[in-house]
Design a protein around this motif. Structure first.
Motif, PDB file in Angstrom:
ATOM      1  N   UNK A 175       0.823  -1.204   0.000  1.00 46.75           N
ATOM      2  CA  UNK A 175       0.000   0.000   0.000  1.00 46.75           C
ATOM      3  C   UNK A 175       0.861   1.260   0.000  1.00 46.75           C
ATOM      4  N   UNK A 176       1.902   1.260   0.812  1.00 49.97           N
ATOM      5  CA  UNK A 176       2.771   2.432   0.899  1.00 49.97           C
ATOM      6  C   UNK A 176       3.489   2.684  -0.419  1.00 49.97           C
ATOM      7  N   UNK A 177       4.037   1.629  -1.018  1.00 53.65           N
ATOM      8  CA  UNK A 177       4.759   1.791  -2.285  1.00 53.65           C
ATOM      9  C   UNK A 177       3.824   2.270  -3.390  1.00 53.65           C
ATOM     10  N   UNK A 178       2.626   1.699  -3.461  1.00 52.41           N
ATOM     11  CA  UNK A 178       1.686   2.084  -4.512  1.00 52.41           C
ATOM     12  C   UNK A 178       1.220   3.525  -4.341  1.00 52.41           C
ATOM     13  N   UNK A 179       0.955   3.921  -3.095  1.00 54.66           N
ATOM     14  CA  UNK A 179       0.497   5.287  -2.845  1.00 54.66           C
ATOM     15  C   UNK A 179       1.590   6.294  -3.176  1.00 54.66           C
ATOM     16  N   UNK A 180       2.825   6.001  -2.796  1.00 52.91           N
ATOM     17  CA  UNK A 180       3.930   6.920  -3.085  1.00 52.91           C
ATOM     18  C   UNK A 180       4.246   6.977  -4.574  1.00 52.91           C
ATOM     19  N   UNK A 181       3.959   5.893  -5.294  1.00 55.72           N
ATOM     20  CA  UNK A 181       4.171   5.880  -6.743  1.00 55.72           C
ATOM     21  C   UNK A 181       3.065   6.589  -7.498  1.00 55.72           C
ATOM     22  N   UNK A 182       1.972   6.944  -6.803  1.00 55.83           N
ATOM     23  CA  UNK A 182       0.887   7.660  -7.449  1.00 55.83           C
ATOM     24  C   UNK A 182      -0.006   6.788  -8.301  1.00 55.83           C
ATOM     25  N   UNK A 183      -0.118   5.502  -7.980  1.00 55.42           N
ATOM     26  CA  UNK A 183      -1.012   4.628  -8.736  1.00 55.42           C
ATOM     27  C   UNK A 183      -2.436   5.169  -8.608  1.00 55.42           C
ATOM     28  N   UNK A 184      -3.161   5.361  -9.716  1.00 52.68           N
ATOM     29  CA  UNK A 184      -4.477   6.017  -9.650  1.00 52.68           C
ATOM     30  C   UNK A 184      -5.502   5.304  -8.780  1.00 52.68           C
ATOM     31  N   UNK A 185      -5.536   3.952  -8.833  1.00 52.59           N
ATOM     32  CA  UNK A 185      -6.494   3.238  -7.983  1.00 52.59           C
ATOM     33  C   UNK A 185      -5.749   2.202  -7.161  1.00 52.59           C
ATOM     34  N   UNK A 186      -5.958   2.270  -5.842  1.00 48.02           N
ATOM     35  CA  UNK A 186      -5.376   1.293  -4.919  1.00 48.02           C
ATOM     36  C   UNK A 186      -6.515   0.750  -4.070  1.00 48.02           C
ATOM     37  N   UNK A 187      -6.709  -0.556  -4.116  1.00 46.67           N
ATOM     38  CA  UNK A 187      -7.796  -1.164  -3.365  1.00 46.67           C
ATOM     39  C   UNK A 187      -7.295  -2.212  -2.395  1.00 46.67           C
ATOM     40  N   UNK A 188      -7.818  -2.203  -1.193  1.00 44.08           N
ATOM     41  CA  UNK A 188      -7.495  -3.201  -0.183  1.00 44.08           C
ATOM     42  C   UNK A 188      -8.756  -3.995   0.123  1.00 44.08           C
ATOM     43  N   UNK A 189      -8.719  -5.297  -0.150  1.00 43.20           N
ATOM     44  CA  UNK A 189      -9.846  -6.169   0.152  1.00 43.20           C
ATOM     45  C   UNK A 189      -9.757  -6.539   1.627  1.00 43.20           C
ATOM     46  N   UNK A 190     -10.652  -5.995   2.423  1.00 43.26           N
ATOM     47  CA  UNK A 190     -10.641  -6.224   3.870  1.00 43.26           C
ATOM     48  C   UNK A 190     -11.982  -5.755   4.427  1.00 43.26           C
ATOM     49  N   UNK A 191     -12.249  -6.130   5.663  1.00 42.57           N
ATOM     50  CA  UNK A 191     -13.447  -5.616   6.316  1.00 42.57           C
ATOM     51  C   UNK A 191     -13.240  -4.138   6.614  1.00 42.57           C
ATOM     52  N   UNK A 192     -14.333  -3.439   6.854  1.00 40.58           N
ATOM     53  CA  UNK A 192     -14.236  -2.012   7.139  1.00 40.58           C
ATOM     54  C   UNK A 192     -13.386  -1.750   8.376  1.00 40.58           C
TER      55      UNK A 192
END
Length: 308
Positions: A175-192
């Motif tokens: 998540x950290x690497x993707x967010x810092x790379x500016x990936x347009x959509x990042x999704x985490x499959x998890x409960x709220x």
């Protein structure tokens, strides 16, 4: 017929996720040097590989091909001598047809189909559970380039989607690497509840943390892995206009960077500036030309083109 070597080259470009335009001559009115079936590739840097006519026709195909790469919309290009229409340059497109009056042509008319070949959006899916496998399957059905990925794997610059379905393993790092790379959509499959806890623990500023969607997907009452995958892609599609407008640092793009253009002072044609574009220096700056004829005319009498 399209040169087999050119088709092989096109396959290599597709495999390497390099966008290109396939330009194919479909109709000619002589005199022209091109014949129906002649073809060429236009690459993002303006390189033209193949043959669709002389230098004047090639310059027009190059310029219009680069526009097709930016819009992603294929079109039929008609190149005519300027005398046919009394104008120079490109007219407004109508129903997929663009007519360009090129005064450099010795005569004749060329109809060339410009087909955009853009790589599908690249999707990385993390995890090996049924939901992860469903994300790969559904993504490919939707025409996306969905690939399994592993934590620590470098993120390519044209990566558009990251979905993490690892059930708690290595989530924070990805998540950290993707967010810092500016990936347009990042999704985490998890409960709220778990998703909120993961987000709170990330070493990210609020802007980057807000880019992570969890629970990933729209609430459509999903029960099966396939339905969950469908909900994730539904959310991606719903957010697509917003992502296209966003200025995401490091996000990259499947389309090419704009190529600078100049106007040929002799014929008035718009010329894409590449390493192969002909030019002469005048008054401390470069003057660009569509072909050798215009460059020779300018060199013979630069004062005639005082507006250059």
């Amino acid at each position: 017929m399209t040169n087999p070597e050119l088709l092989t080259r096109a396959d290599v470009l597709r495999h390497g996720r390099t966008p290109f335009v396939l330009a194919t001559v479909v109709h000619v009115e002589r005199p022209t040097s091109a014949r129906p079936g002649d073809s060429a590739l236009v690459l993002p840097d303006g390189t033209v590989e193949g043959f669709v006519g002389g230098s004047c026709a090639e310059t027009t195909v190059q310029s219009q091909g680069l526009r097709v790469l930016r819009t992603g919309e294929s079109l039929l290009l008609r190149i005519t001598p300027a005398g046919d229409s009394g104008t120079t340059g490109a007219e407004e497109p109508a129903d997929g047809l663009v007519t360009v009056a090129n005064p450099c042509l010795s005569g004749g008319t060329l109809d060339i189909f410009l087909e955009a070949n853009l790589p599908p959006a690249l999707v990385y899916v993390y995890g090996h559970a049924p939901i992860a496998r469903a994300l790969l399957d559904v993504g490919r059905v939707l025409g996306l380039d969905a690939r399994p990925a592993s934590p620590g794997e470098p993120l390519p610059p044209d990566l558009r989607v990251v979905v993490i379905a690892t059930h708690g393993r290595d989530e924070e790092t990805v998540l950290t690497e993707a967010a810092r790379a500016g990936v347009p959509y990042i999704g985490l499959v998890a409960s709220a509840k778990r998703g909120a806890a993961v987000l709170a623990a990330l070493d990210l500023d609020e802007e980057r943390r807000a880019r992570v969607h969890t629970p990933a997907g729209l609430d459509i009452g999903s029960r099966t892995p396939a339905e969950t995958a469908l909900s994730v892609y539904a959310e991606i599609i719903a957010l697509r206009p917003q992502a296209a407008r966003a200025d995401l640092p490091g996000a990259g793009s499947t389309g090419p960077r704009p190529v600078p253009e100049e106007v040929d002072p002799v014929c008035g044609m718009t010329v894409a500036i590449t390493n192969d574009t002909l030019w002469l220096e005048r008054a401390g700056h470069r003057v660009y030309f569509c072909g050798p004829g215009c460059r020779h005319a300018f060199a013979d009498d630069p004062s005639r083109y005082a507006h250059a």
